[in-house]
Design a protein around this motif. Structure first.
Motif, PDB file in Angstrom:
ATOM      1  N   LEU A  67      -7.257   5.131  -0.616  1.00 16.29           N
ATOM      2  CA  LEU A  67      -6.153   4.522   0.115  1.00 16.29           C
ATOM      3  C   LEU A  67      -4.915   4.419  -0.776  1.00 16.29           C
ATOM      4  O   LEU A  67      -3.798   4.763  -0.356  1.00 16.29           O
ATOM      5  CB  LEU A  67      -6.560   3.137   0.622  1.00 16.29           C
ATOM      6  CG  LEU A  67      -5.495   2.350   1.411  1.00 16.29           C
ATOM      7  CD1 LEU A  67      -5.089   3.118   2.669  1.00 16.29           C
ATOM      8  CD2 LEU A  67      -6.016   0.968   1.764  1.00 16.29           C
ATOM      9  N   SER A  70      -3.218   7.740  -1.385  1.00 14.04           N
ATOM     10  CA  SER A  70      -2.419   8.128  -0.228  1.00 14.04           C
ATOM     11  C   SER A  70      -1.112   7.333  -0.170  1.00 14.04           C
ATOM     12  O   SER A  70      -0.043   7.885   0.099  1.00 14.04           O
ATOM     13  CB  SER A  70      -3.229   7.915   1.053  1.00 14.04           C
ATOM     14  OG  SER A  70      -2.514   8.326   2.185  1.00 14.04           O
ATOM     15  N   LEU A  71      -1.190   6.036  -0.440  1.00 13.69           N
ATOM     16  CA  LEU A  71       0.011   5.190  -0.407  1.00 13.69           C
ATOM     17  C   LEU A  71       1.070   5.691  -1.380  1.00 13.69           C
ATOM     18  O   LEU A  71       2.268   5.711  -1.063  1.00 13.69           O
ATOM     19  CB  LEU A  71      -0.338   3.742  -0.771  1.00 13.69           C
ATOM     20  CG  LEU A  71      -1.192   2.929   0.189  1.00 13.69           C
ATOM     21  CD1 LEU A  71      -1.354   1.510  -0.324  1.00 13.69           C
ATOM     22  CD2 LEU A  71      -0.582   2.923   1.570  1.00 13.69           C
ATOM     23  N   LEU A  97      -9.968  -5.304   2.522  1.00 17.61           N
ATOM     24  CA  LEU A  97      -9.732  -4.033   3.210  1.00 17.61           C
ATOM     25  C   LEU A  97     -10.438  -3.938   4.556  1.00 17.61           C
ATOM     26  O   LEU A  97     -10.115  -3.064   5.371  1.00 17.61           O
ATOM     27  CB  LEU A  97     -10.160  -2.864   2.320  1.00 17.61           C
ATOM     28  CG  LEU A  97      -9.372  -2.687   1.015  1.00 17.61           C
ATOM     29  CD1 LEU A  97      -9.855  -1.459   0.272  1.00 17.61           C
ATOM     30  CD2 LEU A  97      -7.873  -2.621   1.279  1.00 17.61           C
ATOM     31  N   ARG A 100      -8.501  -5.588   9.163  1.00 19.02           N
ATOM     32  CA  ARG A 100      -7.463  -4.686   9.638  1.00 19.02           C
ATOM     33  C   ARG A 100      -6.256  -5.423  10.206  1.00 19.02           C
ATOM     34  O   ARG A 100      -5.176  -4.850  10.323  1.00 19.02           O
ATOM     35  CB  ARG A 100      -8.033  -3.743  10.702  1.00 19.02           C
ATOM     36  CG  ARG A 100      -9.052  -2.733  10.174  1.00 19.02           C
ATOM     37  CD  ARG A 100      -8.430  -1.828   9.116  1.00 19.02           C
ATOM     38  NE  ARG A 100      -9.323  -0.767   8.686  1.00 19.02           N
ATOM     39  CZ  ARG A 100      -9.208   0.511   9.052  1.00 19.02           C
ATOM     40  NH1 ARG A 100      -8.236   0.883   9.856  1.00 19.02           N
ATOM     41  NH2 ARG A 100     -10.065   1.414   8.594  1.00 19.02           N
ATOM     42  N   ALA A 108      -0.736  -0.640   5.006  1.00 20.12           N
ATOM     43  CA  ALA A 108      -1.315   0.385   4.143  1.00 20.12           C
ATOM     44  C   ALA A 108      -1.958   1.499   4.961  1.00 20.12           C
ATOM     45  O   ALA A 108      -1.795   2.685   4.654  1.00 20.12           O
ATOM     46  CB  ALA A 108      -2.341  -0.240   3.202  1.00 20.12           C
ATOM     47  N   HIS A 109      -2.682   1.134   6.001  1.00 15.49           N
ATOM     48  CA  HIS A 109      -3.325   2.156   6.826  1.00 15.49           C
ATOM     49  C   HIS A 109      -2.301   2.944   7.642  1.00 15.49           C
ATOM     50  O   HIS A 109      -2.512   4.129   7.922  1.00 15.49           O
ATOM     51  CB  HIS A 109      -4.382   1.523   7.721  1.00 15.49           C
ATOM     52  CG  HIS A 109      -5.654   1.184   6.993  1.00 15.49           C
ATOM     53  ND1 HIS A 109      -6.546   2.143   6.578  1.00 15.49           N
ATOM     54  CD2 HIS A 109      -6.163  -0.005   6.571  1.00 15.49           C
ATOM     55  CE1 HIS A 109      -7.561   1.580   5.952  1.00 15.49           C
ATOM     56  NE2 HIS A 109      -7.357   0.271   5.927  1.00 15.49           N
ATOM     57  N   ASP A 112      -1.054   5.439   5.234  1.00 16.78           N
ATOM     58  CA  ASP A 112      -2.113   6.428   5.020  1.00 16.78           C
ATOM     59  C   ASP A 112      -2.150   7.443   6.159  1.00 16.78           C
ATOM     60  O   ASP A 112      -2.251   8.658   5.927  1.00 16.78           O
ATOM     61  CB  ASP A 112      -3.453   5.701   4.894  1.00 16.78           C
ATOM     62  CG  ASP A 112      -4.624   6.649   4.712  1.00 16.78           C
ATOM     63  OD1 ASP A 112      -4.595   7.452   3.775  1.00 16.78           O
ATOM     64  OD2 ASP A 112      -5.574   6.579   5.525  1.00 16.78           O
ATOM     65  N   ARG A 113      -2.052   6.970   7.390  1.00 14.98           N
ATOM     66  CA  ARG A 113      -2.061   7.879   8.549  1.00 14.98           C
ATOM     67  C   ARG A 113      -0.855   8.815   8.509  1.00 14.98           C
ATOM     68  O   ARG A 113      -0.965  10.006   8.826  1.00 14.98           O
ATOM     69  CB  ARG A 113      -2.075   7.078   9.850  1.00 14.98           C
ATOM     70  CG  ARG A 113      -3.396   6.385  10.144  1.00 14.98           C
ATOM     71  CD  ARG A 113      -3.439   5.871  11.573  1.00 14.98           C
ATOM     72  NE  ARG A 113      -2.404   4.876  11.828  1.00 14.98           N
ATOM     73  CZ  ARG A 113      -2.550   3.562  11.620  1.00 14.98           C
ATOM     74  NH1 ARG A 113      -3.707   3.095  11.129  1.00 14.98           N
ATOM     75  NH2 ARG A 113      -1.580   2.717  11.888  1.00 14.98           N
TER      76      ARG A 113
END
Length: 274
Positions: A67, A70-71, A97, A100, A108-109, A112-113
């Motif tokens: 994660l 990716s960030l 983590l 959600r 963060a997610h 990431d997406r």
């Protein structure tokens, strides 16, 4: 404390600084993360922090590393602060983590997406053009404009996919090249090459033949192939005319009668059935 990074998607750069800061007990609110580009233009900012010493080992959940990697590739200036804030909180909130709904985790997610989506578009929309080669292997160059710092992240995909040729992928966020032996990465912004290629017509022919006017959904098509990529795709030249003529071509297809002629090989195929 002001931490200046090159900020070109290098995870090790951020991790080295973050581990040292964490070992010193530096809380997130006391850190200002700045890219070199921003630091160079900010004449009235505080001086950059001195070099940071070594750091003790840091324990994090297994899911944090991919994660965070990716960030750090995201282009949002707040990505370094967000990654460090998660790292800091994970030292006491071990199940963070999994929450959600937490604002930091949700953001963060989302980052990431976005990075994964950008990588997917790079895989789909890189178009190589052949250039003169000095050796036995053919050589190709491509231009792509990513939203994030994903160039080095995707080097392995292109090395595996195009291992039999030399290639260079240039972008405003760096470049990668492959010579059959080594992958090389440069994080300096590249200039767009002015290259024409006979393969451009092959892309146009292929796209024109797979275009199905009866199934056209313009909004859906633009979701998969956003307009910002069109200027670098040779087949995109055809899109406006294909869309304009889709209704007429769709009516022609619907008006055609199905053929009653049985193919010559029909009986032979049925004769092979057990």
């Amino acid at each position: 404390m002001r931490i200046v990074l090159r900020a070109r998607g290098d995870f090790e750069e951020w991790r080295t600084a973050a581990r040292a800061l964490l070992s010193q007990g530096t809380v997130p609110r006391d850190i200002e993360w700045v890219s070199e580009d921003a630091a160079g233009s900010d004449l009235f900012s505080a001086p950059a922090s001195p070099p940071i010493g070594g750091a003790a080992p840091v324990s994090v959940p297994k899911a944090f590393l991919p994660l965070a990697e990716s960030l750090i590739c995201h282009s949002d200036p707040s990505r370094f602060d967000l990654a460090y804030r998660l790292l800091w909180r994970l030292q006491t909130e071990h199940a963070l983590l999994h929450i959600r709904s937490d604002p930091d985790v949700a953001r963060a997610h989302a980052f990431d997406r976005s990075v994964h989506r950008d990588s997917h578009k790079m895989h789909a929309f890189v178009r190589f053009k052949e250039v003169p080669a000095s050796g036995q292997r053919r050589a190709f160059v491509s231009w792509f404009e990513p939203d994030h710092f994903i160039v080095a992240r995707n080097a392995g995909f292109f090395r595996r996919r195009f291992a039999d040729m030399d290639w260079l992928i240039a972008t405003p966020k760096g470049a990668i090249s492959w010579d059959g032996t080594d992958v090389r990465f440069c994080d300096a912004p590249a200039d767009k090459p002015d290259i024409q290629d006979d393969a451009d017509d092959l892309w146009r022919t292929y796209f024109a033949n797979i275009f199905n006017p009866a199934r056209l959904k313009v909004k859906m098509m633009q979701t998969e192939m956003p307009k910002k990529y069109w200027k670098n795709l040779p087949e995109a030249d055809l899109i406006p005319d294909l869309i304009a003529g889709a209704e007429h071509r769709g009516r022609d297809m619907a008006a055609r009668q199905a053929s009653d002629t049985v193919p010559k090989f029909h009986e032979r195929l049925h004769g092979r059935k057990p």
